[in-house]
Design a protein around this motif. Sequence first.
Motif, PDB file in Angstrom:
ATOM      1  N   SER A   1     -20.557  33.446  -5.242  1.00 50.77           N
ATOM      2  CA  SER A   1     -22.143  33.053  -5.284  1.00 50.77           C
ATOM      3  C   SER A   1     -22.386  31.993  -6.535  1.00 50.77           C
ATOM      4  O   SER A   1     -22.804  30.955  -6.890  1.00 50.77           O
ATOM      5  N   THR A   2     -21.202  32.601  -7.602  1.00 52.17           N
ATOM      6  CA  THR A   2     -21.668  32.324  -9.284  1.00 52.17           C
ATOM      7  C   THR A   2     -20.876  30.521  -8.657  1.00 52.17           C
ATOM      8  O   THR A   2     -21.550  29.684 -10.102  1.00 52.17           O
TER       9      THR A   2
ATOM     10  N   LYS B   1     -22.172  28.542  -8.083  1.00 51.79           N
ATOM     11  CA  LYS B   1     -23.790  27.532  -7.535  1.00 51.79           C
ATOM     12  C   LYS B   1     -23.777  27.202  -8.866  1.00 51.79           C
ATOM     13  O   LYS B   1     -24.962  26.237  -9.323  1.00 51.79           O
ATOM     14  N   ILE B   2     -23.814  28.167 -10.133  1.00 52.03           N
ATOM     15  CA  ILE B   2     -23.366  27.150 -11.310  1.00 52.03           C
ATOM     16  C   ILE B   2     -23.044  25.885 -11.989  1.00 52.03           C
ATOM     17  O   ILE B   2     -23.302  24.826 -12.446  1.00 52.03           O
TER      18      ILE B   2
ATOM     19  N   ILE C   1     -27.761  23.603 -22.401  1.00 55.36           N
ATOM     20  CA  ILE C   1     -28.099  23.608 -20.910  1.00 55.36           C
ATOM     21  C   ILE C   1     -26.046  24.756 -20.129  1.00 55.36           C
ATOM     22  O   ILE C   1     -25.837  24.979 -19.810  1.00 55.36           O
TER      23      ILE C   1
ATOM     24  N   VAL D   1     -26.135  28.156 -22.292  1.00 52.85           N
ATOM     25  CA  VAL D   1     -26.616  28.773 -21.048  1.00 52.85           C
ATOM     26  C   VAL D   1     -25.781  29.324 -20.165  1.00 52.85           C
ATOM     27  O   VAL D   1     -24.896  30.359 -19.536  1.00 52.85           O
ATOM     28  N   THR D   2     -25.677  28.108 -19.059  1.00 53.15           N
ATOM     29  CA  THR D   2     -25.347  28.308 -17.697  1.00 53.15           C
ATOM     30  C   THR D   2     -23.583  28.612 -18.091  1.00 53.15           C
ATOM     31  O   THR D   2     -22.918  29.458 -17.546  1.00 53.15           O
TER      32      THR D   2
ATOM     33  N   ILE E   1     -23.484  32.097 -19.304  1.00 57.72           N
ATOM     34  CA  ILE E   1     -23.528  33.788 -17.880  1.00 57.72           C
ATOM     35  C   ILE E   1     -22.854  33.009 -16.748  1.00 57.72           C
ATOM     36  O   ILE E   1     -22.413  34.227 -16.363  1.00 57.72           O
TER      37      ILE E   1
ATOM     38  N   MET F   1     -19.517  35.489 -17.486  1.00 62.43           N
ATOM     39  CA  MET F   1     -19.483  36.783 -17.625  1.00 62.43           C
ATOM     40  C   MET F   1     -19.408  37.943 -16.051  1.00 62.43           C
ATOM     41  O   MET F   1     -18.544  38.106 -16.067  1.00 62.43           O
ATOM     42  N   PRO F   2     -19.398  37.176 -14.716  1.00 60.61           N
ATOM     43  CA  PRO F   2     -18.528  37.795 -13.570  1.00 60.61           C
ATOM     44  C   PRO F   2     -17.658  37.361 -14.166  1.00 60.61           C
ATOM     45  O   PRO F   2     -15.661  37.515 -13.482  1.00 60.61           O
TER      46      PRO F   2
END
Lengths: 218, 243, 204, 46
Positions: free
Chosen positions: B50-51, B53-54, B104, B107-108, B111, B114-115
């Motif tokens: 689902s990441t 979606k970022i 932004i 940050v995105t 994040i 990470m996965p």
Amino acid sequence: MIALLRRDLALALRAGGGFGLGLAFFLIVVLLVPFGVGPDRTILQPIAPGILWVAALLAALLSLDRIFALDHEDGSLTLLATAPVPMEGVAVMKALAHWITTGLPLTLVAPLLGFFLNMAPAAYPWLLLSLALGTPALSMIGTFGAALTVGLRRGGLLLSLLVLPLYIPTLLFGAEAVRRGAEATGAQAPLMLLAAVTLGTFAALPFATATVLRINLR
Amino acid sequence: MSIWEYSNPKKFMDWTAPVVPWTFGLAALACGAGLVWGFFLTPEADKFGSTVKIIYLHVPAALMAINAWFMMLVASLIWVIRRHHVSALAARAAAPVGMVMTVIALVTGAIWGMPTWGTYWVWDPRLTSFMILFLFYLGYIALWEAIEDPDTAADLTSVLCVVGSVFAILSRYAVRFWNQGLHQGTSVPVATGGRTVSDVYFVPLVLCMVGFGLLFLALVLLRTRTEIRARRIRALTARAHRA
Amino acid sequence: MLRATDLACARGGVPVLEGVSFSLAPGEALILRGPNGVGKTTLLRTLAGLQPPIAGSVDFAEGTGAYASHADGIKAALTVTENLAFWARIHDRPVPEAVFGAFDLSDLRDRLAGTLSAGQKRRLGLARLEVIGRAVLFLDEPTVSLDAFSVKMFARWMREVHLGQGGCAVIATHIDLGLDAPDLNLSPFVAAPDAGGGADEAFL
Amino acid sequence: MPELGEYAVYVLTSYAATLVLLAAIVGLSVRRSRRVKRTLQEIERG
């Protein structure tokens, strides 16, 4: 214009502040790192080139705001503006004066400090070469930054904020050249890129610096 | 009526008055639709789960971060060549918006890292370039604030913007050169449009890009109008003191 | 030799003077009068080309102008001779031996400029004008902190050497230099409050 | 709510962070615009 360079060097020698300050700061920063990173030689060795480069960069940064500040206060800059000397020439000479009083001594002293950081023996020639090629760019970019902030009250802090991002390519190629040189994995590429950046700055930045000086003298 | 007439401050204020609310409205519409569609209606991607979606935040923001700086560069050149106050003030107005877009994107991106890479911050050439761009924005805004005389500030920041652009591009490739040895970047598409992504994700992504673009435009118009008013206040008070 | 036609100039983006016109033939000087802040310095800087005028034009031979104010670029860490030699080399001219006598600096030759008194430093600044040998001089309060004797010395140098050799000068000063030069009071040329051309004009 | 799997926290935080940042820049810009407009009107009425 050479007269300007000779005068600045004479002033730096007489005032004595220029030489000592930069070198002392460089020495302190390099010696501080092991206290922060720990005395473990296996840690210090690989990061030694990076530390020396960053310390050299900060030491060069330290004495940038004095490049134009003194001449601005006592009116020399205004008089030079109406003299038959092109401001672009003034910018280059100021950058060279800064390099000779700061960049050059740093380049010569850096290998000595390599011992404290247990730097790989193979790295020394590359360190010397990369600093010799890179520090002139630090001075020229720094002169541009100093011209931008001449006459501003708290210009020193702003100068660092403006100049550090511009230093990234030089720092990056310089430290990479030493690392690859030490591992003998082909340091020619980063060295040539480093030299290209330095040549590029001396080709283009004097014009930007002169424009900025003329704006600030208005 | 050449287009330069439109950048006369008074005329600019007149024709942008109705435009700003509309642009904000359209931006909200486009962003809302794009994000809702991307967030709720797209399936999970095989590799990222689902990441993915970022992507609807990371790519549009990164795109606007770069376009904002390019817009400031063009505005600075217009100021230097045509001495139009509005373009200088538009460049000043756009900087904070561009910086927020860069934050932004950072940050995105972090994040999302990470996965994918197992750690929040990895010195990936793209992320590092955005961090450098952020420093350039910081310096540009700081220079504007540091100088009293508006015209001198406009001149100096224009020169900084031009020089900064060259160094930003230089840093972009220096970082790619420097990082190749350490860590291969992901196949996640780079910020510019040329992307290989299956179309089920593509339409909402375009919507989000349009949305972010409109939002940027709306914010810049709003902030430019504010800068013009602030400059008018300064002019009126200066004249009052002189009289 | 020097002509200003309908000159308007601004300080900090605010129009200060407008409609200033005059012309100087070789050997002529012009004294600028007017209260402080009327724009004497701004006019001199515009004439010297340090800042662009809002309107009008300034014409004099390229590369013959020089601007000098009381901030005269003297380096404290250099001796009197070194200071003069530096400015001479910048303009690639020799340091004439007579300059030390003309400005009563003979016995200060090797003194560090930092150890000079205000008056001596000013004389060194004026000696610099002789050394750079520029024909068109724009001088802003050249005789500030000079004693009466030095003022006469400067006036004699200006009259006999500079103007005598066909130079011209625009001097802003409050005291009488004893030069038989026309005065130009700038008060009537002060820009009207709503004068155009200021940086803020587009916003008013 | 769509099935977000174990990455839910990352997706949600990045959306939250973005919305907060956008709200901040829009809010600050609008607030400053109003304040400046009010000051200007006061001066113009003067």
